[in-house]
Motif scaffolding. Structure first.
Motif, PDB file in Angstrom:
ATOM      1  N   ARG A  97      13.051   9.080   1.359  1.00  0.00           N
ATOM      2  CA  ARG A  97      13.549   8.646   2.673  1.00  0.00           C
ATOM      3  C   ARG A  97      12.467   8.683   3.754  1.00  0.00           C
ATOM      4  O   ARG A  97      11.458   9.350   3.602  1.00  0.00           O
ATOM      5  N   THR A  98      12.723   7.988   4.843  1.00  0.00           N
ATOM      6  CA  THR A  98      11.769   7.912   5.951  1.00  0.00           C
ATOM      7  C   THR A  98      11.663   9.217   6.729  1.00  0.00           C
ATOM      8  O   THR A  98      10.654   9.474   7.378  1.00  0.00           O
ATOM      9  N   ALA A  99      12.705  10.032   6.678  1.00  0.00           N
ATOM     10  CA  ALA A  99      12.724  11.300   7.423  1.00  0.00           C
ATOM     11  C   ALA A  99      13.436  12.359   6.577  1.00  0.00           C
ATOM     12  O   ALA A  99      14.032  12.051   5.543  1.00  0.00           O
ATOM     13  N   SER A 104      18.774   9.147   6.714  1.00  0.00           N
ATOM     14  CA  SER A 104      17.655   8.263   7.067  1.00  0.00           C
ATOM     15  C   SER A 104      17.479   7.159   6.030  1.00  0.00           C
ATOM     16  O   SER A 104      17.972   7.241   4.913  1.00  0.00           O
ATOM     17  N   VAL A 107      12.992   4.618   1.618  1.00  0.00           N
ATOM     18  CA  VAL A 107      11.717   3.915   1.492  1.00  0.00           C
ATOM     19  C   VAL A 107      11.625   3.293   0.102  1.00  0.00           C
ATOM     20  O   VAL A 107      11.286   2.129  -0.061  1.00  0.00           O
ATOM     21  N   LYS A 128       7.258  16.067   1.751  1.00  0.00           N
ATOM     22  CA  LYS A 128       6.687  14.727   1.883  1.00  0.00           C
ATOM     23  C   LYS A 128       5.946  14.389   0.588  1.00  0.00           C
ATOM     24  O   LYS A 128       5.192  15.210   0.056  1.00  0.00           O
ATOM     25  N   ARG A 130       4.110  10.882  -1.826  1.00  0.00           N
ATOM     26  CA  ARG A 130       3.576   9.526  -1.760  1.00  0.00           C
ATOM     27  C   ARG A 130       3.474   8.979  -3.173  1.00  0.00           C
ATOM     28  O   ARG A 130       3.008   9.670  -4.090  1.00  0.00           O
ATOM     29  N   PRO A 135       3.671   3.711  -0.893  1.00  0.00           N
ATOM     30  CA  PRO A 135       4.787   4.159  -0.061  1.00  0.00           C
ATOM     31  C   PRO A 135       4.898   5.686  -0.017  1.00  0.00           C
ATOM     32  O   PRO A 135       4.679   6.363  -1.018  1.00  0.00           O
ATOM     33  N   GLY A 137       7.249   9.120   1.800  1.00  0.00           N
ATOM     34  CA  GLY A 137       8.494   9.518   2.431  1.00  0.00           C
ATOM     35  C   GLY A 137       8.840  10.931   2.052  1.00  0.00           C
ATOM     36  O   GLY A 137       7.991  11.691   1.574  1.00  0.00           O
TER      37      GLY A 137
END
Length: 147
Positions: A97-99, A104, A107, A128, A130, A135, A137
Motif C-alpha cells: 500500500r501507499t501508506a 490506503s 501500489v 516499507k 520495494r 514500485p 510501499g
C-alpha cells in the motif's frame, strides 16, 4: 550469598534474552549452499537463491548457522551472505500500500514467495518494502519473513 548470585545471574540472563533481536542477512551475488555441518565436507542440504533472507542463529569461525523461511537449520560460509536486507512474502496476494493503513491505495499485489527489498520500519507493525522492478510501499510485518 551463592543464592543471591544465582538470582542476579538469572535476572541478567533473562534481561539479555529479552533484548535479543533476530539478525537477518541475505544471500549474496551467488546462490548459497547449505550444509549439515560447518564444513564443505558436510552433506549439502539445500541451495538457496541469491537475495533470499536467512536468519543468523550462530556464528562459528567463518561459518554461520542459519534458519530459512521454512524453519530449516543449516550451515553456510559467512562470506556468501550480504548485509543487504530482503524479505519474502509469506501469504498469497499481499497488498503493498501507499501508506501504513489498510484503507490506503494499493501500489501492487505480491504473491507468496516474492522477494522484496526491506526498507525502514513503519508505524504500528508496517514495513516499507520495494520490488526489484521499482514500485515501493508498505506491508504488514506479519505478511513477510526476514525482518
Amino acid at each position: 550469598m551463592s543464592i543471591t548470585r544465582l538470582i542476579i545471574g538469572s535476572a541478567w540472563l533473562l534481561a539479555s534474552a529479552a533484548s535479543w533481536a533476530a539478525d537477518f542477512k541475505s544471500v549474496g551475488a551467488a546462490p548459497a549452499v547449505l550444509y549439515d555441518a560447518p564444513s564443505t565436507k558436510g552433506v549439502k542440504l539445500f541451495i538457496v537463491p541469491r537475495g533470499a533472507p536467512l536468519e543468523i542463529v550462530l556464528t562459528y569461525g567463518d561459518w554461520v548457522k542459519v534458519r530459512d523461511v521454512s524453519g530449516e537449520l543449516a550451515w553456510t560460509p559467512a562470506r556468501g551472505l550480504s548485509s543487504r536486507r530482503n524479505v519474502i512474502v509469506r501469504a498469497p496476494n499481499v497488498k503493498v500500500r501507499t501508506a501504513e493503513d489498510d484503507a490506503s491505495a494499493v501500489v501492487f499485489t505480491a504473491d507468496k514467495g516474492v522477494l522484496l527489498e526491506l526498507g525502514e520500519p513503519g508505524a504500528n507493525g508496517w514495513v516499507k518494502v520495494r520490488h526489484r522492478d521499482g514500485p515501493a510501499g508498505y506491508v504488514r510485518s506479519s505478511d513477510i519473513w526476514g525482518n
